[in-house]
Every structure is written in C-alpha cells, then in structure tokens.
Design a protein around this motif. Structure first.
Motif, PDB file in Angstrom:
ATOM      1  N   ASP A 188      39.336  67.479  88.841  1.00 32.33           N
ATOM      2  CA  ASP A 188      38.639  68.184  90.007  1.00 32.33           C
ATOM      3  C   ASP A 188      39.938  69.217  90.780  1.00 32.33           C
ATOM      4  O   ASP A 188      40.504  68.612  91.414  1.00 32.33           O
ATOM      5  N   LYS A 189      39.450  70.345  90.786  1.00 32.10           N
ATOM      6  CA  LYS A 189      40.501  71.284  91.152  1.00 32.10           C
ATOM      7  C   LYS A 189      40.393  71.393  92.460  1.00 32.10           C
ATOM      8  O   LYS A 189      41.375  72.135  93.358  1.00 32.10           O
ATOM      9  N   SER A 190      39.394  70.945  93.271  1.00 29.63           N
ATOM     10  CA  SER A 190      39.349  70.950  94.622  1.00 29.63           C
ATOM     11  C   SER A 190      40.651  70.250  95.353  1.00 29.63           C
ATOM     12  O   SER A 190      40.896  70.529  96.614  1.00 29.63           O
ATOM     13  N   HIS A 197      45.901  72.547  96.624  1.00 26.64           N
ATOM     14  CA  HIS A 197      46.148  73.322  97.744  1.00 26.64           C
ATOM     15  C   HIS A 197      46.994  74.337  97.692  1.00 26.64           C
ATOM     16  O   HIS A 197      48.305  74.420  97.095  1.00 26.64           O
ATOM     17  N   HIS A 241      35.464  75.633  89.095  1.00 26.39           N
ATOM     18  CA  HIS A 241      36.538  75.052  89.973  1.00 26.39           C
ATOM     19  C   HIS A 241      36.849  75.910  91.096  1.00 26.39           C
ATOM     20  O   HIS A 241      37.564  75.270  91.949  1.00 26.39           O
ATOM     21  N   LYS A 254      34.174  76.075  93.380  1.00 27.29           N
ATOM     22  CA  LYS A 254      33.042  75.727  94.263  1.00 27.29           C
ATOM     23  C   LYS A 254      33.619  75.115  95.443  1.00 27.29           C
ATOM     24  O   LYS A 254      33.127  75.441  96.679  1.00 27.29           O
ATOM     25  N   ARG A 255      34.475  74.218  95.059  1.00 29.85           N
ATOM     26  CA  ARG A 255      35.242  73.619  96.357  1.00 29.85           C
ATOM     27  C   ARG A 255      36.645  73.783  96.461  1.00 29.85           C
ATOM     28  O   ARG A 255      37.250  73.121  97.279  1.00 29.85           O
ATOM     29  N   PHE A 256      37.269  74.633  95.863  1.00 34.52           N
ATOM     30  CA  PHE A 256      38.613  75.133  96.105  1.00 34.52           C
ATOM     31  C   PHE A 256      38.876  75.552  97.441  1.00 34.52           C
ATOM     32  O   PHE A 256      37.933  76.570  97.888  1.00 34.52           O
ATOM     33  N   VAL A 257      39.713  75.439  98.216  1.00 37.66           N
ATOM     34  CA  VAL A 257      40.267  75.722  99.519  1.00 37.66           C
ATOM     35  C   VAL A 257      40.530  77.135  99.635  1.00 37.66           C
ATOM     36  O   VAL A 257      40.316  77.838 100.770  1.00 37.66           O
ATOM     37  N   ARG A 305      39.142  62.963 102.809  1.00 32.10           N
ATOM     38  CA  ARG A 305      39.903  62.585 101.536  1.00 32.10           C
ATOM     39  C   ARG A 305      41.494  61.943 101.756  1.00 32.10           C
ATOM     40  O   ARG A 305      42.214  62.409 102.385  1.00 32.10           O
ATOM     41  N   ASN A 317      39.396  62.407  89.377  1.00 39.42           N
ATOM     42  CA  ASN A 317      40.104  62.114  90.502  1.00 39.42           C
ATOM     43  C   ASN A 317      41.478  61.617  90.375  1.00 39.42           C
ATOM     44  O   ASN A 317      42.225  61.415  91.497  1.00 39.42           O
ATOM     45  N   HIS A 371      45.606  68.720  98.160  1.00 43.26           N
ATOM     46  CA  HIS A 371      44.971  69.131  99.177  1.00 43.26           C
ATOM     47  C   HIS A 371      44.034  67.907  99.616  1.00 43.26           C
ATOM     48  O   HIS A 371      42.949  67.770  99.135  1.00 43.26           O
TER      49      HIS A 371
END
Lengths: 175, 175
Positions: free
Chosen positions: A121-123, A126, A137, A139-142, B3, B115, B126
C-alpha cells in the motif's frame, strides 16, 4: 528539498514489454503493446489469467527488464534538485525482491539503496510527488500523484499525466 | 484512523538474542544481553566486527528469530483501533528479504502483507507513530517516534520510551 517517489514497473522498468513477449511465445499469440490499451494482459486474456500471472512468479522475471528510455538520464538530473526514492509494490510478488534490488543497483547506481522502498500500500510513502502508472496508488497518497502513461492507463482521466521521461523533465525541471 | 509503523528487529523480532548466541558459539565468548547495554555487539567487540556482521548475511538468519514477548497480542489489539504497518530497514541486508517476509507471514498472519515495508531511510514512512529501537530513524520521521527499549539504546534520552509491549498497550490503548 522536495521529494519524488518513483515506481518501477512500467515507469523505469519495461515490465509489459517482457511479459507480452513471454506470453506470445508460450501461447502462440501475437499481441502487441497497443492491444493492451485500456487493459492488463491478464484482463485481455482472462481465460489464461492464471498462467499469465504465473509468469511473474519466476524469481528472475524482474532481473533483466529493459530500462524505460530516458529514465536514467532524467532521474540523475532530478536527483540534483530533488530527493529521489524508488517505491515499488514488491509485496505482491515476494519472489521478486532480490531481482528488483539487483536491477536497481545495476541500472541506477547513483541512487542510494537506502532510498529503495519495497511496499504494498503506497499510502505509506511520505513524499511530495509519486510518479506511478497505477492510479490506485494515488487514492490515499499524501502528495501529488503524477500518472506515467502506460497502455493500460490510457483512458484514465483526472490526473496530471506524463507520457515519457522528457515530459517528466519538463514538469519538474522547467527551463 | 491513526497509523502506527512498527520496526522488526529488537521490537517484534529478537535479533540480538540470536546474534549474541551465534557469536558466543563461534568465538567461544560468553557475552550476555546485559553486556550490550549502550553497545551494539559489533561496537563491543570491534576487532571482530567484520565477522560479527557477516553472521547477518546468512539469508536464513532472520527466518527463525524468536518473537518478542507480547508483540503479537498487543499488535492484534492495536490493529482494531489503528492502521498498522511493519517497517524494517531491510535494504541494509538484501539477503534478508525473503526470510523477513516469511517470518512476518508466520508470526503476524493477521496483518496484510500490503502493510509490510522494506526500506532504508525511514523518513519515507508516512505514519503518525513509529515504534523503533534505533533513534536514528526518528531524526527525519514526520510523526512521533516511540523508542522501544533495547540494551543498545538504554542511555538514549529525550524520546518517549516504552520498555515492553505492555507499555505499548498502555500508551496507545489507555483504559
């Protein structure tokens, strides 16, 4: 210094090129890259999906992929003004770890291996930017997702898109 | 959902326990864990540092480490209220990739392998919290570092410290 995370397959490593070649040889088919527009190989030939995905479980599949044109030169230039990380969803295929690491060491020797990330999961990444061919990838990436064009994503809209490494250079290192 | 990123060696996997045992057997020494207070094994026996580090290059070294007491139960509880990632600096020893992955699948089957993160520089993570035994990973980490006590870090000050998994539970899941 801003940070750019960069995906491997279809962005710096020509994953689909080798996959389609092996598939054609194994199944006496004659698909070309343009047949993959809007598709993954395994969605285009769903009745053979299991065997098509099995090809990727060969621990050496990822070791000799061609380097995507321009990626070495442009990443070397970017690394003078940005912090560069390579972030690949390797957890999907644990058998690929060693080959992916060796491939990076061979083709991107100017990057530190402390800046390689094998994740799922690439979220978890950072970074300010993520250059990737898979919109999932983003969708939840910062940070800001930058979609690197690949046949399978050609119909995706709503993302900043770069079609090749020349466009990446123009985006991040405007004259 | 907040997280928490969690390191492997010395936090959930008893790295030093096996290392000191192998070292004693190989070099007819009789070091104990308490001898490691304020030291790494290789800084305590600098003249043997090369051989001591070589032990870690065995691809199977990381496969059968003992699980740190309480980590499975507490992480299972934490995962109900927090998003849990395992983040290990595996790039320092690429030969450890497969063993670390298999170890996690065996001992933490309730976590998704999407994960798991094998990285080098943990500033790429992150997360809101990072539980780690190495203070160097906190320097550029974006969230809150939580120092998990290990003999080598016993003299470090200035960090939130937890001495075992009971204290992790108390910190994150107060009654």
């Amino acid at each position: 210094m801003k940070r750019i995370a960069i995906d491997m397959d279809e962005v710096i490593a020509d994953f689909a090129g080798k996959h389609i070649k092996l598939y054609n040889a194994l199944f006496s088919d004659s698909l070309t890259t343009s047949d993959l527009e809007g598709h993954r190989l395994w969605t285009l030939r769903p009745h053979q999906a299991k065997d098509i995905l099995e090809i990727l479980n060969d621990p050496m599949f990822f070791r000799d992929l061609d380097v995507i044109e321009g990626s070495q030169e442009v990443i070397a230039e970017l690394s003078e003004q940005y912090e560069i990380f390579i972030a690949t969803a390797a957890m999907e295929r644990p058998s690929s770890f060693a080959a992916k690491f060796e491939w990076l060491k061979e083709h991107f020797p100017f990057l530190s291996d402390s800046n390689f990330v094998f994740c799922g999961d690439k979220s978890i990444i950072h970074a300010d930017y993520l250059i990737d061919d898979s919109v999932r990838h983003f969708k939840r990436f910062v940070g800001q997702g930058i979609l690197y064009s690949a046949p399978h994503n050609i119909h995706e809209t709503g993302y900043v898109r770069v079609k090749d490494w020349e466009e990446v250079r123009a985006h991040f290192l405007p004259k």
